[in-house]
Design a protein around this motif. Sequence first.
Motif, PDB file in Angstrom:
ATOM      1  N   LEU A 114       3.427   5.207  -6.140  1.00 26.36           N
ATOM      2  CA  LEU A 114       4.124   4.593  -5.011  1.00 26.36           C
ATOM      3  C   LEU A 114       5.607   4.492  -5.327  1.00 26.36           C
ATOM      4  CD1 LEU A 114       1.883   1.618  -3.842  1.00 26.36           C
ATOM      5  CD2 LEU A 114       2.372   3.723  -2.636  1.00 26.36           C
ATOM      6  N   ARG A 237       5.311  -5.689  -0.187  1.00 26.17           N
ATOM      7  CA  ARG A 237       4.956  -4.698   0.843  1.00 26.17           C
ATOM      8  C   ARG A 237       5.045  -3.328   0.206  1.00 26.17           C
ATOM      9  NH1 ARG A 237       8.810  -2.623   4.158  1.00 26.17           N
ATOM     10  NH2 ARG A 237      10.106  -4.421   3.794  1.00 26.17           N
ATOM     11  N   SER A 240       3.250   2.028   3.003  1.00 24.52           N
ATOM     12  CA  SER A 240       2.392   2.207   4.184  1.00 24.52           C
ATOM     13  C   SER A 240       2.477   1.016   5.133  1.00 24.52           C
ATOM     14  CB  SER A 240       0.945   2.396   3.746  1.00 24.52           C
ATOM     15  OG  SER A 240       0.491   1.214   3.123  1.00 24.52           O
ATOM     16  N   LYS A 242       1.385  -2.114   4.292  1.00 28.02           N
ATOM     17  CA  LYS A 242       0.439  -3.172   3.889  1.00 28.02           C
ATOM     18  C   LYS A 242       1.192  -4.241   3.109  1.00 28.02           C
ATOM     19  CE  LYS A 242      -3.769  -0.467   3.414  1.00 28.02           C
ATOM     20  NZ  LYS A 242      -4.690   0.114   2.458  1.00 28.02           N
TER      21      LYS A 242
END
Lengths: 256, 570
Positions: A114, A237, A240, A242
């Motif tokens: 990520l 966060r 994406s 979420k």
Amino acid sequence: MKKQLVFMILLLCSLALCQTAGAEKASDPASLFVKANELYQAGDYEAARDLYTEILSLGVQNGQVYYNLGNTYFRLGMTGRSIQHYLLAREFIPREEDLEANLGYAREETEDRLVSDSSARIFGELFFWYHRMSVKEMIYVFLICNLLFWSALCARLFTRRPALIWVVSLSLFLGLTMGGTAAVRMIYTHLHKPAVIVVPQVSVQSGMDPKSTVLFELHDGAEVVIDRVHDDWRLIRIPSGKKGWVRKDQVGSASI
Amino acid sequence: MLCLAADSSAAEITVTASVDRNQVTIEDQVMLTVSVVGSRSSSAPELPDLPDFDVQSKGTSSRVQIINGSMTSRVDYIFSLMPRRPGLFTIGPVTVRYKRKNYRTEPITIRVARAAQADGVSRDLFITTEVDDPSPYVGQQVVYSLKFFRRVHVSNAALGELKFEGFQTEDLGEEDTYASVKNGIRYQVTEIRRLLYPIRPGEVTLPEAALKCQIPVDRNSGANPFFGMGRTKTKVLRSDPIQMNVRPLPMEGKPENFSGLVGAFSLSAQLGKAEVEQGESVTLTIRVTGEGDLSGAPRPDISGIDQFKIYDDQPTMSRKLKDGRVISEKIFKAALVPLKDGRQMLPDVSLWFFNPQTNVYEKASSGPFTLNVLPSAIKEDVQVVGPGPRSTSKKRVEAIGRDILPIATDLRDFGDEVFSPVSTVPLLMFFLPPFLFAGVFLFKRERDKLTGDMSYARRKAALKQAKKRIKEARALGRSAEPKLFYAQLSKTLQAYLGAKINLAGEARTPSELKEALGDTLREQSLLDEVHSMLRELEFMQFAPDRQDSDQGEALIKQVETLITKLERVL
């Protein structure tokens, strides 16, 4: 007698100076940096980490220290901390190619892969200097353009040379561009505080209660953004969209 | 259906939790329904910690009921719970928050049995996992096999991600499907294989594999035969974890030129030609075959290579399945160019590897090779001078390893780089230039005014000029010429007034000056004072009496006071 007295006074002053210099040298950031590098080269990564951290605790903010600390954490197997410090180093030395290479490698070693600054990167594609200059450099260019602009305006009061119009226009354009970009960068970093997960695995929860529902899991090195801070909890966060809460010791801030 | 109500029966809403069954096997899923009756604006249910289940939300359904004329709303929150292990489990209270009150349901007990115990009959479908060696060495090739046995139709079969921490893995291609008999029952089997290479020694557990699929609902269960057709239910099949003990390679007997290969290998090599001219190349082909990971295998050592120049080509690799085993083959080709003529010998081509079957380091070799090198023929036209023949194929640089780049050590760039845009230097650099510009602008405007507007310039210079003249008068006052003194004082006052009201010339009578001043000076007493002083000074110029220096100084003071008063109004 007089000569002896003068000699004694000079000797005492020298001793005092030496002591002061010695005391300064003990906590001199540059000396600590050299010693930390030696420890790193010798493979004593934990001791090197401690010294690099001590430099930072002295209030010295330096891109090389953050970069070396990133390398040290990587050697210690702490990928999340490594990425955190590489991102901090990038605030100071954004054009350092070794840094980008090591950051890319560290990111490949993460499980979640990520990366939090993808949207800012898009802005950086349009305005190439956005990621190639530090905020300090942008502001200094802005200030120099400010000085040029007003100086050219002063000169225009006394002479009407056409070249001065160019100087005024270019310095105004460049100054506003640099100043605007620096402002955007500072505001973006303030609103989207980048951070990195620094523990092997973390359960991201729906609330600030250890018994809250686990929404999803992240692993060491995952890059996130901190949306809110509440006591010992952080609302994070991921790209994406979420969101969820983690404890503050599970995530490391990657902004100055 | 088991329904268990919430605590507070007199509240505005009612919260109940129910499951479709509380005795399942590990392959089944449990449907948990949390019903909120009485409001649609309550919070979503907060489930308790359920570490023994995989929880998935299946959405909500809401409806409005009208019973005896009164309307009631109902919202059902549906969750599927897939058990991870057999045992007796409790689903703790589910919490729903409404109007600042928490509503909790009673706990529900679920019994999860192993699949084989559930119904006492042979299973319709199951999965198994196994490895060919549970105690491999580091780097040894291990074949991991997952088999899916079934004797009913299944759909939407999806295998969960297989994680092999501590291993490098390689896919062995497409799955195999075949029939097999197990315990006297014929099954359709789908087998998936992976190659695993342990990367570090120690105890390792390969986690269970999970496969989710849909199977038809049993038509004999009493369900409506018309509406039961086409319905399926979800099954999650789980295998047992596999315990492995990865052994480190022994240090005893480890040769210096150990290649790093673990497995059982054989080596064959051959020269393309037995005779060659000096300067021409001959191809040496080395073939390494065996059971093990050859992807990182280096070219085997070639002894006696000093009398040749060697140009390595890109090796090729292939793999095939044989009797359930994976056999790899790697082919190295090198062009050898002899440096001297005569009979040249390559004693052998060898490779040291560790054989996990025999637990010792072994050497695979081939050779010796003999090559007859003929003297090169003399070329009349061109003498080839250079490094020799080149490989025609483009060599690709292969990455052998990867690591981070070194630390920064340059002290020239070391220093505190902390920066605040609101510190002294940036603030000065921001605000100072416009202030300087403002100053320069005002200065220039003033200068332009002085050069462009004469009356303004005279007004601005009037006081300075008057002070200068008074100084001269003071000097004259000490001399022996009183007439000059009074003349200077008179001139001072007249010139001052003329500059202030922009009169050309200095020779005017007091009355003329008073008249000219009258338009500007509104204060009558001050006008009279000016007139009076002018007359007195004029008179004193022509008076025959000598005055002493004290009287002269007093007169100077009067003139100065008068000029100060006029400076305020003119």
